[in-house]
Structure formats: C-alpha cells, structure tokens
Design an enzyme around this catalytic site. Structure first.
Site, PDB file in Angstrom:
ATOM      1  N   GLY A 244       0.804  -1.152   0.012  1.00 29.41           N
ATOM      2  CA  GLY A 244       0.029   0.131   0.101  1.00 29.41           C
ATOM      3  C   GLY A 244       0.736   1.264  -0.172  1.00 29.41           C
ATOM      4  N   PRO A 246       2.652   4.836   1.011  1.00 31.37           N
ATOM      5  CG  PRO A 246       4.465   5.974   0.600  1.00 31.37           C
ATOM      6  CD  PRO A 246       3.208   5.262   0.013  1.00 31.37           C
ATOM      7  N   GLY A 247       1.692   5.587   4.498  1.00 35.08           N
ATOM      8  CA  GLY A 247       1.053   6.209   5.440  1.00 35.08           C
ATOM      9  C   GLY A 247      -0.396   5.602   5.143  1.00 35.08           C
ATOM     10  N   GLY A 249      -1.295   2.711   6.755  1.00 35.73           N
ATOM     11  CA  GLY A 249      -1.378   2.086   7.831  1.00 35.73           C
ATOM     12  C   GLY A 249      -0.711   0.352   7.715  1.00 35.73           C
ATOM     13  CE  LYS A 250       3.298   0.045   3.434  1.00 40.19           C
ATOM     14  NZ  LYS A 250       2.665   1.471   3.313  1.00 40.19           N
ATOM     15  CB  THR A 251       4.037   0.211  10.201  1.00 39.50           C
ATOM     16  OG1 THR A 251       4.912   0.697   9.083  1.00 39.50           O
ATOM     17  CG2 THR A 251       4.945   0.253  11.413  1.00 39.50           C
ATOM     18  CD  GLU A 466     -12.370   3.636 -13.889  1.00 36.52           C
ATOM     19  OE1 GLU A 466     -13.076   2.599 -14.182  1.00 36.52           O
ATOM     20  OE2 GLU A 466     -11.340   3.870 -14.268  1.00 36.52           O
ATOM     21  CG  HIS A 469     -14.775   1.526 -17.914  1.00 46.15           C
ATOM     22  ND1 HIS A 469     -14.511   0.982 -19.308  1.00 46.15           N
ATOM     23  CD2 HIS A 469     -13.861   2.026 -17.588  1.00 46.15           C
ATOM     24  CE1 HIS A 469     -13.206   1.334 -19.623  1.00 46.15           C
ATOM     25  NE2 HIS A 469     -12.876   2.021 -18.617  1.00 46.15           N
TER      26      HIS A 469
HETATM   27  P1  ADP Z   1       2.537   2.886   6.607  1.00 44.48           P
HETATM   28  O1  ADP Z   1       3.277   1.842   7.339  1.00 44.48           O
HETATM   29  O2  ADP Z   1       1.707   2.251   5.387  1.00 44.48           O
HETATM   30  O3  ADP Z   1       3.475   4.033   5.890  1.00 44.48           O
HETATM   31  P2  ADP Z   1       1.894   3.620   9.204  1.00 44.48           P
HETATM   32  O4  ADP Z   1       1.144   2.338   9.577  1.00 44.48           O
HETATM   33  O5  ADP Z   1       3.311   4.233   9.426  1.00 44.48           O
HETATM   34  O6  ADP Z   1       2.005   3.706   7.463  1.00 44.48           O
HETATM   35  O7  ADP Z   1       0.848   4.930   9.346  1.00 44.48           O
HETATM   36  C1  ADP Z   1       1.322   6.062   9.998  1.00 44.48           C
HETATM   37  C2  ADP Z   1       0.212   6.703  10.874  1.00 44.48           C
HETATM   38  O8  ADP Z   1      -1.031   6.919  10.196  1.00 44.48           O
HETATM   39  C3  ADP Z   1      -0.422   5.556  12.029  1.00 44.48           C
HETATM   40  O9  ADP Z   1       0.660   5.362  13.221  1.00 44.48           O
HETATM   41  C4  ADP Z   1      -1.718   6.081  12.274  1.00 44.48           C
HETATM   42  O10 ADP Z   1      -1.708   6.945  13.200  1.00 44.48           O
HETATM   43  C5  ADP Z   1      -2.090   6.534  10.905  1.00 44.48           C
HETATM   44  N1  ADP Z   1      -2.917   5.635  10.138  1.00 44.48           N
HETATM   45  C6  ADP Z   1      -2.686   5.171   8.856  1.00 44.48           C
HETATM   46  N2  ADP Z   1      -3.547   4.506   8.562  1.00 44.48           N
HETATM   47  C7  ADP Z   1      -4.365   4.188   9.413  1.00 44.48           C
HETATM   48  C8  ADP Z   1      -5.575   3.701   9.350  1.00 44.48           C
HETATM   49  N3  ADP Z   1      -6.397   2.797   8.416  1.00 44.48           N
HETATM   50  N4  ADP Z   1      -6.282   3.924  10.595  1.00 44.48           N
HETATM   51  C9  ADP Z   1      -6.064   4.542  11.759  1.00 44.48           C
HETATM   52  N5  ADP Z   1      -4.793   5.249  11.816  1.00 44.48           N
HETATM   53  C10 ADP Z   1      -4.080   5.195  10.596  1.00 44.48           C
HETATM   54 ZN    ZN Z   2     -10.939   2.716 -18.543  1.00 46.25          ZN
HETATM   55 MG    MG Z   3       5.532   1.830   7.377  1.00 47.42          MG
END
Ligand code: ADP
Ligand code: ZN
Ligand code: MG
Length: 648
Positions: A244, A246-247, A249-251, A466, A469
C-alpha cells in the site's frame, strides 16, 4: 643499531599520544604513554586492543620508510657516474646486475637520519674499462647479490601493507560491533522482540482497510489455535505481504497483529539488514530465523521489505551484500514448513521493485493490498484519531472526510494534530472546525507539491470514465456484473477502476460476448467524450485491450466477413523454446491491410454504438458519477439501485 632503537621509542611515544587524543577521558589518568598503550592491550575493550595493532602498524610503516629513505638515491647517467668517480667524489661502489650504487663517504658507518652518505645510482652500460677505472681511482667496490635486496623489497611492498589492511579491518569491525564480541554480534540484538502484551495497538485502532484486517485476523487466529486449522487439513500462508501507499497503515496493522496475537513478535525493518559488509545481512537473517524457530509459534515482521527485496535483475553492477541477504531470506523461508508456526509479515509500498522470487508460492504467497481510504474509511480514521483530542461542538468529521479525497491515514492523523496545535496557538481550549480546515489547506498544498493529489478536473474525468465502463457493462447483455466502481488510485498508473467478476468460469466466448467486451472497454472514453466533448490519455490501456480483442477476432478466431473460419496468425520463430523476436507473417501484404482496416472499422463502429447508448442514459451517467465523486466507491448493490436497470 643503537640509533634505530632511539627512533623506535620515539615513534611509540608519538603514537601513544595519538591514542590519548582519541580516547580522551579513559587514558588521561594512566601513566607514561608508552606503558599506556601496552597496558590497554590487556585491560581495555576490543576497540583499544585493535588500536594497539594500529599503533604498531604506524611504527612499522615509519621504520620501513626510514629504511627506504636510507637507501634513497639519485639516479644519474652512467657518464656522470664515471665523472664522479674520476673527480673522487665517489669512494665506494656497490655493483649489482641492474644498478651500480656509488657512495661518497663511508657507506658502513653513516648514522641514519644524521649525516648520511650521498648515494648515486646509475644503470650500467657494458664497459670493460669500469673495473680498471675503479682500481685506478682506488675506489672500494663490492658486488651485491640481487636477491637479498629483493627479499627486503618484497617484505616492504607486500607484507607491510597486508598487515596494515588486516589491522584496519579489525579496527573497523570492533568499532562497528560497538563493544560487542566481534563480527558475530552483528546478527543479534537488531530484531526487536515485542513481547506479548507489549504493544497496545489492536485492530480497533485501524479503520478502513477491512480486507487487510480480515486477512490478518485469520493469521492471528491460526497462531492462537493452530490445531483448528491443521486438523481440517487447512494450509496457512507462510508469508503475508502488505502492499500500500506510504501512510496507509501497514506498520500500524502489523503492530495490531502483534498486540492481538499473543505470541512473540519480531519486528525489524529491511534497512536493518543492509550493512556495509558483505555477509552481515545474511548472518542477521539466519540469526533472526533461528531465534524465531526457537520461539515458535511467532511472527516475524519485516517492514520496508523493498530495502532488501529489490529485484536482482535490474540492479546493475550488483550489490553483493543485498543479494546475499535476499538469498538468505529466500533460503530461510523455504526452510521451514507452514506447520512450524512461524508466519512472516512483510510490508512494502513498492511491490513492483520486489524480486519475483519473493512472491512465489511458499514465500510471500498472500498479498494484501491496502487502498487509500474512501469517504467512509476517512471518516472512521478521523473518528479514531479525534477521540483523545478535545473537539468543539461545531466539528463535523463527515465534512472533513469529504474535503480530503486522496488523503491517507497518516495525513488524516496529521491534520487532527495540526488542528489541535492551531487551536492552542489561537488560545482556544477546544479544536474548532476552522482549525482543522486550516490544517487541511496546509496539508493539501504540501501534498500537491509532492504530486500526490489529483486535481478536481481530473477526478471528474476519472469518475465519468469509470461510470462509463460500469454503465456500458450493465447495458450490454452477457457482460460480467459490476462488482465495484472506484476512483481511488490503485497501483501505479491506475487512477480508478471498475471491478467486474464473472458469474461462472468461462471456457468459450461467443462473438457477441467479445464484441460486448470491446464495448465495455470503450465505455470509459465514450463517457468522457459525451460529457467533456474531449478525450484523455486515461483510456490508453482500455484502447490497447479493445484493439487486441478486435484483432484476435479477425486473425485468430476467424470471425471476419472476408476470412471467415480462417486463421491469419503470424508465426513467431522460436529458438530453444525462446521467442527470437522475428516473426513471419503467413499472409499477404494486402491481407494485412485488410486486417488493419477491419480492426479500425470494428473499433469505430463499436465506439459510435457505445456513445449512442450512453447518450441515451446521460442522466443516469451523471447521477451515478455524482454519487461516485461523493463516496469514491460504489458497491454492486448501490450501483444497481442507482441505474434502475435489471442486470442483463
Ligand atoms: P505505513 O506503514 O503504511 O507507511 P503507518 O502504519 O506508519 O503507515 O501509518 C502512520 C500513521 O498513520 C499511523 O501510526 C496511524 O496513526 C495513522 N494511520 C494510518 N492508517 C490508518 C488507519 N487505517 N487507521 C487509523 N490510523 C491510521
Ligand atoms: Zn478505463
Ligand atoms: Mg511503514
């Protein structure tokens, strides 16, 4: 030799002083410098022990240097050499095969560093009168065996640098080891073991991302009660890769897994493996898996997997260290069975650069895509992050979610925080809607600079495209039903997507269905044409696929009017099972022209038909698009309700 001793001690003292400079506080108290460095050899840590070697190396270098300079000589021409003999300046000559050395004064007794005899060197020519000349001038001469000087030369030019390299190597290792016990301590202590209950993050802290959550909940469930799955013969994935932007919420998700799983959780980032020294990363991987196996059932989480998992193909020149680390990771992942209870989680925002070997079955065989949140997802995320912040009564999270298309979880967390800061600055006790709106504006400007947001006009185009389509699909009998329409960018290049899933497996397609597929593909561009009276590059992929189908219709399936039931393929020459890139056409130039014209005719005919079809439904098109722009995703049920059309 006495004088050499002098030099020796001098150098040691000097080096001792250096030692003191580098290790200021620890050495100041100790006695004389000379003793100090010896002393440290036995009592102090690894670093100083190597430093002692370092000092010794410098001493050796200095000695070698002075030895060489003792022999340093001026090379002159043979004739000048003879002149010097005749004039009596050279009183002694050393004769070897390749050179003559002439000394003025005594060569034996000179004190090195003090009044050294001047040495002249020359390359001899064949001259039978030379020895008689020496005899005549009463010059002492002696022959020197070439080999003995060579051995010394070799010693100096090979052994000394070698020792030096080894010493530097050791010094660096012990320094990197940070007081540890040497190279092998590299592998350890980097993986952070998050003990049970250490993380407070749970799945409740993650909003949106339902698909990913469901997948990971299953993983957690397996670790909690593996018997349930194994009894029934179920297979559990060995590796789950979170993909996904950046940001998104993977981590955070991985942390939630750790908090929920109740098993040991090893967390480390791909960058932790990348070291200066070849082999260290690999050793680290080995060690990590060894620890994990001892603690099984457990989870290993490798964040930013792309740091080690980059494709080995396009790293020009190769990065041995990274490659070895990656290979070791692959080996380790193959080395345990899914039943062993070790599950590997990976996260990356650049799946396209990952080495294909990582994605093969038995490794990261499950991939979970975390999309950017849609309207509802954003509202839920805002809700989570505003629980700990004092919000004023006028704050409307729904309208904030509406104003922030393209924002990821991290951005949303950030605007809440930024809003709180602005409120404090304005002297308020609670965050007002205006604070958050200001924070949004700031963030939007930043994101636009980074090219992470598409502008409103483009969003409109994508939405109509979209919807085009989807609407064509529902109006074309025999098309696969629309499952989801979305204007949330996914992957690289795709600004939106329309998901169609077949009702059943198909092995045959009729001509009508193929034409229907072409229609649906052209529907995106047709909608743009109708609404904006202009077309965009967004349809490039659609057009390619439509053209391919039309061409296959004629050349492969024999469905054209002129060449009915006949194949017009090109045959590609193969060499050892590989395409050689050269293809021979098995039909004439005229036929080729016919094929091209026919493809063009089919496409333009279908395009006109689709434009006509959508024009009749222009109001529906607008209605659905408006809804899509609002919510960003439309499910199949809602779509059917909006169209008022019975799926055909
Ligand atoms: P990634 O690892 O995908 O780059 P992070 O997990 O580090 O993103 O997300 C950074 C911060 O953004 C998290 O600590 C959280 O505070 C917020 N955040 C991101 N996605 C979500 C989500 N789906 N629900 C709640 N908070 C989120
Ligand atoms: Zn198309
Ligand atoms: Mg991360």
């Amino acid at each position: 030799m006495g004088s050499q001793d002098e030099t020796d001690r001098d150098e040691l003292n000097m080096a001792g002083k250096k030692n003191e400079q580098w290790n200021d506080d620890s050495n100041k108290k100790s006695g004389p410098n000379h003793n100090n460095s010896l002393f440290s050899k036995f009592t102090k840590g690894q670093f100083k022990f190597s430093l002692w070697y370092f000092v010794a190396a410098i001493v050796i270098m200095m000695l070698a240097n002075s030895f060489l300079s003792g022999n340093s000589s001026e090379t002159i021409s043979y004739s000048s050499f003879k002149e010097l003999i005749v004039s009596g300046q050279i009183t002694e000559v050393q004769i070897s095969k390749d050179s003559y050395l002439g000394y003025s004064g005594s060569a034996d007794t000179g004190l090195p560093g003090l009044q050294k005899p001047t040495v002249f060197k020359t390359v001899p020519v064949v001259d039978s009168g030379f020895i008689p000349l020496l005899d005549q001038m009463n010059v002492k001469y002696q022959a020197v065996s070439e080999r003995s000087s060579n051995i010394i030369g070799m010693l100096l030019s090979w052994i000394v640098p070698l020792i030096f390299i080894v010493i530097i190597w050791k010094a660096m290792f012990s320094k990197m080891g940070g007081g540890g016990s040497g190279v092998m301590s590299f592998g350890k202590n980097k993986a952070q073991l998050v003990a049970e209950g250490d993380t407070e993050t749970t799945f409740a802290d993650v909003a949106g991302a339902d698909e990913a959550k469901a997948e990971l909940v299953e993983v957690v469930d397996f670790l909690k009660s593996p018997k349930k799955y194994l009894d029934i013969g179920g297979k559990i994935p060995k590796g789950v890769l979170l993909v996904g932007s950046p940001g998104t919420g993977k981590t955070l998700l991985a942390r939630a897994v750790a908090g929920d799983a109740g098993v040991p959780f090893f967390r480390l980032s791909g960058a932790d493996f990348v070291e200066m020294f070849v082999g260290v990363g690999a050793a680290r991987v080995r060690d990590l898996f060894k620890q994990a196996r001892e603690k099984a059932p457990c989870i290993i989480f490798i964040d930013e997997l792309d740091a080690i998992g980059k494709s080995r193909l396009n790293s020009a020149g190769g990065n041995d260290e990274r490659e070895q680390t990656l290979n070791q990771l692959l080996v380790e992942m193959d080395g345990f069975s899914a039943k062993s209870g070790v599950i590997i989680l990976g996260a990356t925002n650049r799946p396209e650069v990952l080495d294909a070997a990582l994605l093969r079955p038995g490794r990261f065989d499950r991939q979970v895509v975390i999309d950017k949140p849609d309207l509802d997802g954003r509202e839920a995320i805002l809700n989570i992050h505003s629980t700990d912040v004092k919000m004023g009564p006028d704050v409307d999270l729904h309208s904030i979610a509406r104003a922030t298309p393209g924002f990821v979880g991290a951005d949303l967390a950030n605007i809440i925080n930024e809003g709180a800061l602005l409120a404090v600055r304005a002297g308020r006790k609670k965050v007002m809607q205006e604070d958050i709106e200001e924070a949004i504006e700031k963030t939007i400007a930043g994101l636009q600079k980074k090219n992470r947001l598409i502008n409103k006009k483009e969003r409109d185009i994508v939405a109509y495209h979209e919807t085009g389509h989807a609407l064509t699909a529902i109006l074309t009998p025999g098309s696969d039903p629309v499952q989801k329409i979305s204007i949330i960018p996914r992957g690289i290049g795709a600004l939106g997507y329309t998901l169609q899933t077949p009702v059943e497996d198909r092995f045959l397609m009729t001509k009508k269905e193929l034409i229907g597929k072409i229609d649906v593909l052209l529907g995106g561009r047709a909608a743009e044409q109708i609404i904006f009276d202009e077309i965009s590059t967004g349809a490039a992929n659609d057009i390619t696929r439509a053209t391919d189908i039309a061409r296959s219709l004629i050349t492969e399936y024999g469905m054209s009017d002129k060449f009915e039931n006949m194949v017009l393929t090109k045959r590609t020459a193969t060499f050892l099972g590989q395409e050689s890139g050269m293809s021979t056409r098995e039909y004439s130039e005229t036929t080729q022209q016919y094929v091209d014209e026919e493809v063009a005719r089919i496409i333009s005919e279908r395009y006109k038909a689709v434009v006509k079809l959508l024009k009749e439904k222009k109001e529906t098109l607008k209605k659905i698009t408006a809804r899509l722009l609002e919510t960003e995703t439309i499910s199949s049920a809602e779509f059917l309700k909006l169209t008022d059309i019975k799926a055909g």
